[in-house]
Scaffold this active site. Structure first.
Site, short mmCIF file in Angstrom:
data_model
loop_
_atom_site.label_atom_id
_atom_site.label_comp_id
_atom_site.label_asym_id
_atom_site.label_seq_id
_atom_site.Cartn_x
_atom_site.Cartn_y
_atom_site.Cartn_z
N GLU B 68 0.82 -1.22 0.00
CA GLU B 68 0.00 0.00 0.00
C GLU B 68 0.85 1.26 0.00
O GLU B 68 0.58 2.21 -0.73
CB GLU B 68 -0.93 0.03 1.22
CG GLU B 68 -2.18 -0.83 1.09
CD GLU B 68 -1.88 -2.30 1.32
OE1 GLU B 68 -0.72 -2.64 1.63
OE2 GLU B 68 -2.83 -3.11 1.20
N HIS B 137 -11.94 -4.70 9.45
CA HIS B 137 -12.38 -4.51 8.06
C HIS B 137 -13.63 -3.65 7.97
O HIS B 137 -14.34 -3.73 6.99
CB HIS B 137 -12.69 -5.87 7.42
CG HIS B 137 -11.47 -6.60 6.93
ND1 HIS B 137 -10.53 -7.11 7.78
CD2 HIS B 137 -11.03 -6.89 5.68
CE1 HIS B 137 -9.57 -7.69 7.07
NE2 HIS B 137 -9.85 -7.57 5.80
#
Lengths: 398, 333, 332
Positions: B68, B137
């Site tokens: 990322e 999440h």
């Protein structure tokens, strides 16, 4: 002449402590030479000189801490006498125009703007059934605020000064006392005591029959001025007992306990008008009972006249607080920091006790110990109180 | 309420609208490319980019390793060099690994360079809870990002905005973050055949009303509209404002509404403490204080990491009944 | 001699220029140290003393359209790249005439005209930027080289590994230059890396690499010419580890408790300027008078730069919120 100044070595350095000079007057230096060692919070840093020349004089002694920018030494430039080094003169920053405050976005006011009234004002007006029309607003941008409603309710112009509540007559201070300051100081000390000292408390009833009997016999043959009071016996007993239990006699400061070299017993004395001091009787354990009594009389008189010494207030290694005849049975006192204990003596009262299996009236005093649990614990405290007890059972030995 | 549409509307989904937005941008401008995890061969974690790699090739629909920070920083670098990258961070949950590149580079390079360099980067992220994906999440951190000067933050809540915000964002010379709520991808809605770019600076009044302003964004918009419908049955007419842009906030639209209704409730899926709702509440207090009839209410996520079981997850995030209750509270009903 | 050539040509002119550039950087840094102690320069100041041969050997070999990403220890890189000394000094002072408008300071020197992308203060933070710059070149089939400078401390950061992998995976024209000065602030390399042979790590990513004596400006230039040529020709990344030592502390406020004076003195004797100057004198490629003349010229340039910075203006406070967004009036 160039000046060598304390350099800034870091964004958060404000001052530096000179630990060592590496040069002396007369030494030749060149740019980049280390001339001194400075102690900073990160450790010792060697500092360099940025010019060539000869050291003329050292202006700061090792050990001195000086702010960044302070001249530390004079250095004559190479081959010249007294011209300063060609550093450009410090530029004075142009005075910046005063920053205009950020313009707050204009509050949205609905079309057909109505009066601005704060929620507090609305609530009060609603409560009292007051009509808002005609009320002057003194809040931001003419808004009606709580005070405007209050003023409207009073019906008086808002500028009428309020009647101040009549002052309470100040107590006649004893000579030399500022009760306000004293109370503030007591408040601070007591608050600190309760905040910082983990107190524990022990209570013990001491049979005073023997002691009072001895006292009565002794005083019989004395003129009133020379007579002893029970309080002196209590004080002396405490002082002697403390020699065996040093952890109750001393000061707790900077995270550790220092036992007192002597026993300077502080005696709590109330002042007429509302105040309390606890000056010391120095070396209490070494004094005879008569001397203890004399000291007690002397201190009390001087305290009430406002004539005691500062050292008498700061010297006590422990305090005894006694309520005397017109007190209550037990007193749980608050330790005066930085002392580590305080002994409370209640009034001596007659109470039923069990003696040799039978109930009998006895003169009894309740002694309490408030102690700093960082320094001592209940086991030792109990032994201390028992020792005091034991000593008071043999009054002639005091 | 969508604006009047010129061409006949066809039914589509939010997901499809996002895909068409990407496609449209790629066709219009060769500098545009999409980069992220599983955007290519897999077709996108949420199937947004399905089919695009076949159309545009692996260079421009570029699969990345699980890096990322690396590929977000690469997006910054490519933008600096004149490309128009769309970086897809699979979800806001993983964006934390790229936070340094977003804050210390993307948001800050223009300032640090004294205006010499700009970063015309778009970052898209999925956000929000509701699929029982549990604590790691399910975050809604768009409020956090809205804290940072130097970037823009968008939350398209309608099919129209999903279709139209991306192009405008790509044209912006500064970094733009677009948050797509996971619960919206399947949402169906009409979209004009010629629907195109929309503005990205203004909030939209999705429902007019006079009694209370309900201010919200993203996934919470539809729950808020449902709440408005429920309130209407009781004669309470709520005005619903879709923020659309979280940074900058459209104060003018918000204050015009609250000035009219005198009451506000903010619905925000971020955790309550330090939320974007708190910021909006402060602004209403600063700008509309004198018009208020009640304290500003907030409906936010509970102070708990989002739990796994359905009933607990539902209780953690804003729901329609809570919005209704909060609106009633401002009216004292 | 053109910059495109693969081997350095040791003409008198060239070697004197190499010495001059190294001296220019060294003298500039020393001036900055002095100004910092006088509080003219504030915040953090990271000086390049001892490492000059690296920037001097590599940067002049790059083309104007190539790009540079550097760290917070980048004054030398900025000067070598051609950013005027006046603009750099003004930036150090925080004046509006600085190369970053005074907004960045020592750690954030940027220059669009010379493709100088900072001045990055997060260790490892510049590597993904370099990857992105290289990616743009790859996608547009351009033959530019992006030179990315970082210290050996960055090799511990995740962003280093991610960037190396991406550069190799996608075949990006990035020259990674690791300036290994053996200490990441106060932590010696062998206390932070299991594998201390830095350039050997590049093999894991299938990136070609070599190590070079960072104190030898000719060796650095030779390696740089080969490496830059390779990157430009193949479009693939390359890794150059330059082994060096910094003579000063990590930054001004550092007591250097982590290394000994002996170690520093030892390295100073092997410093790049001293070595090169000695070699040039011994080989009669320069004379003492030339060196003195070079020094004098540099002193004059530095004095001028300081005067420029002193006379510079402070940006007025009412433009505080500029340079946050491109368009005016974009209040949050």
């Amino acid at each position: 002449m160039g000046l060598f100044k304390m350099p800034s070595l870091g964004a958060d350095m404000e001052a530096g402590k000179l630990t060592e000079w590496m040069v002396k007057p007369g030494d030749r230096v060149k740019r980049g030479d280390i001339v001194a060692v400075v102690e900073t919070q990160k450790g010792a840093i060697e500092i360099e000189v940025f010019q060539d020349g000869t050291v003329q004089s050292l202006l700061i002694e090792p050990g001195a801490t000086v702010p960044v920018g302070t001249p530390m030494a004079e250095i004559a430039g190479a081959g010249e006498a007294a011209t300063p080094t060609a550093a450009p003169p410090p530029a004075v920053p142009e005075p910046t125009t005063a920053p205009s405050p950020p313009v707050a976005p204009a509050p949205v006011v609905p079309a057909g703007a109505e009066r601005r009234v704060s929620p507090a004002a609305r609530a009060l007006a609603g409560e009292r059934g007051l009509d808002l029309t005609g009320i002057a607003g003194t809040g931001p941008e003419g808004a009606i605020v709580h005070a405007d409603i209050e003023a409207a309710l009073k019906g008086a112009a808002p500028t009428t000064p309020k009647q101040s509540a009549p002052k309470q007559p100040a107590p006649k201070p004893a000579a030399g006392f500022d009760f306000g300051a004293m109370r503030t100081a007591i408040a601070a000390a007591m608050a600190r005591s309760k905040r910082e000292i983990p107190h524990y408390y022990l209570e013990h009833s001491i049979d005073m029959t023997a002691a009072l009997a001895w006292l009565g016999r002794t005083n019989e043959s004395r003129p009133p001025a020379d007579r002893l009071l029970a309080g002196a016996m209590l004080i002396k007993a405490v002082a002697i007992a403390l020699k065996r239990f040093p952890e109750f006699n001393g000061f707790y400061e900077d995270g550790q306990f220092r036992p007192g070299e002597s026993v300077h017993l502080g005696v709590a004395i109330a002042i007429r008008g509302g105040g309390l001091v606890a000056p010391a009787i120095h070396d209490t354990d070494t004094l005879s009972l008569d001397d203890v009594m004399a000291a007690l009389r002397d201190l009390t008189a001087r305290v009430r006249a406002g004539r005691f010494r500062g050292s008498e207030l700061s010297d006590p290694t422990i305090t005894v607080s006694s309520l005397g005849e017109r007190g209550v049975e037990a007193l749980y006192a608050v330790i005066y920091p930085p002392q580590v204990a305080i002994i409370g003596m209640g009034s001596i009262v007659e109470r039923p006790s069990v003696v040799d299996g039978k109930v009998a009236p006895r003169a009894v005093v309740t002694a309490t110990l408030s102690a700093d649990h960082r320094v001592s614990d209940g086991h030792r405290g109990a032994l201390l109180l028992r020792k005091i007890d034991d000593l008071l059972q043999e009054p002639e030995a005091l | 309420m969508s604006a009047a549409q010129s061409a006949p509307a066809a039914e589509t989904t939010y997901r499809e609208a996002v895909k068409q937005a990407i496609r449209d941008a790629m066709i219009r401008d060769p500098r545009v490319f999409l980069m992220g995890e599983d955007v290519g061969r897999y077709g996108g974690c949420y199937a947004v980019s399905k089919g695009l790699i076949e159309e545009f090739g692996p260079d421009r629909i570029r699969d990345t390793p699980l890096s990322e920070s690396g590929f977000t920083g690469a997006g910054v670098g490519a933008a600096l060099a004149g490309m128009r990258p769309i970086v897809e961070l699979m979800t806001v949950n993983f964006s934390l690994l790229a936070l340094d590149q977003i804050l210390n580079n993307a948001a800050t390079i223009r300032h640090m360079s004294g205006g010499q360099f700009g970063v015309p980067l778009v970052i898209r992220m999925a956000t929000g809870a509701g699929r029982q994906l549990a604590a790691q999440h399910s975050h809604s951190l768009e409020g956090w990002y809205a804290h940072i000067p130097g970037i823009r933050v968008l939350a398209p809540a309608t099919v129209e905005d999903a279709r139209g915000m991306l192009w405008t964002a790509l044209e912006d010379p500064d970094p733009v973050l677009i948050f797509e709520n996971v619960m919206l991808y399947n949402m169906a809605g009409p979209l004009a055949a010629d629907a195109g770019a929309v503005d990205i600076g203004k909030a939209a009044v999705r429902r007019q009303g006079k009694d209370v302003s309900l201010v919200t964004y993203g996934g919470s918009l539809w729950k808020t509209l449902d709440a408005a419908a429920a309130l209407a049955k009781d004669g309470i007419e709520a005005e619903v404002i879709d923020l659309r842009s979280l940074r900058p906030l459209d104060d003018a639209t918000i204050m015009a509404s609250v000035g009219k209704t005198r009451r506000a409730v903010i619905v925000d899926e971020g955790w309550r403490t330090g939320s974007l709702a708190a910021e909006i509440s402060a602004r209403i207090m600063e700008q509309c204080f004198w018009s208020l009839d009640a304290p500003v209410g907030r409906v936010c996520s509970a102070e708990v990491p989002i739990p796994y079981p359905k009933h607990l997850e539902e209780a953690s995030i804003p729901q329609t009944p809570q919005i209704v209750a909060a609106a009633r509270a401002t009216l004292g009903r | 001699m053109t910059a495109m050539e693969e081997r350095p040509r040791l003409t008198r002119e060239h070697v004197q220029e190499l010495l001059r550039q190294m001296m220019r950087v060294r003298m500039f840094e020393d001036k900055c140290a002095e100004l910092y102690t006088q509080e003219k320069i504030r915040g953090f100041l990271h000086l390049y003393d001892g490492e000059e041969a690296i920037a001097t050997g590599i940067i002049p070999v790059l083309q104007p359209e190539d790009r540079i990403v550097a760290t917070y220890r980048e004054h030398g890189h900025a000067l070598l790249r051609g950013i005027p000394m006046k603009a750099v000094m003004a930036e150090m002072y925080g004046k509006a005439e600085g190369c970053s408008g005074g907004r960045g300071g020592s750690m954030h020197l940027f220059d669009a005209a010379t493709n100088f992308f900072g001045g990055n203060a997060i260790v490892g933070g510049g590597l993904p930027l370099a990857v992105g710059l290289g990616l743009a070149d790859r996608m547009r089939n351009e033959t530019h080289v992006t030179a990315c400078f970082f210290g050996e401390g960055a090799v511990a950061e995740g962003e280093y590994h991610e960037s190396m992998n991406l550069a190799a995976l996608w075949g990006l024209p990035v020259l990674f230059v690791c300036e290994n000065n053996r200490y990441a602030m106060g932590t010696a390399l062998d206390r932070s890396e299991s594998e201390t042979d830095i350039h050997a790590k590049a093999a894991i990513y299938k990136i070609g690499s070599e190590a070079v004596d960072g104190m030898d400006v000719i060796a650095v230039e030779a390696a740089a010419r080969r490496a830059i040529h390779t990157v430009r020709e193949t479009g693939k990344p390359y890794f150059l580890e330059c082994r060096t030592f910094r003579f000063r502390a990590h930054s001004m406020f550092d007591a250097q408790l982590y290394r000994t004076k002996e170690e520093i003195e030892d390295w100073r004797k092997r410093g790049p300027i001293l070595r090169f100057q000695t070699w040039l004198l011994e080989n009669k490629m320069i004379h003492e008078e030339d060196i003195a003349a070079i020094e004098a010229t540099i002193h004059a340039e530095i004095d001028e730069a300081v005067a420029f910075a002193e006379a510079g203006r402070w940006e007025p406070i009412d433009t505080l919120t500029r340079h946050v967004y491109a368009t005016q009036g974009t209040a949050p």
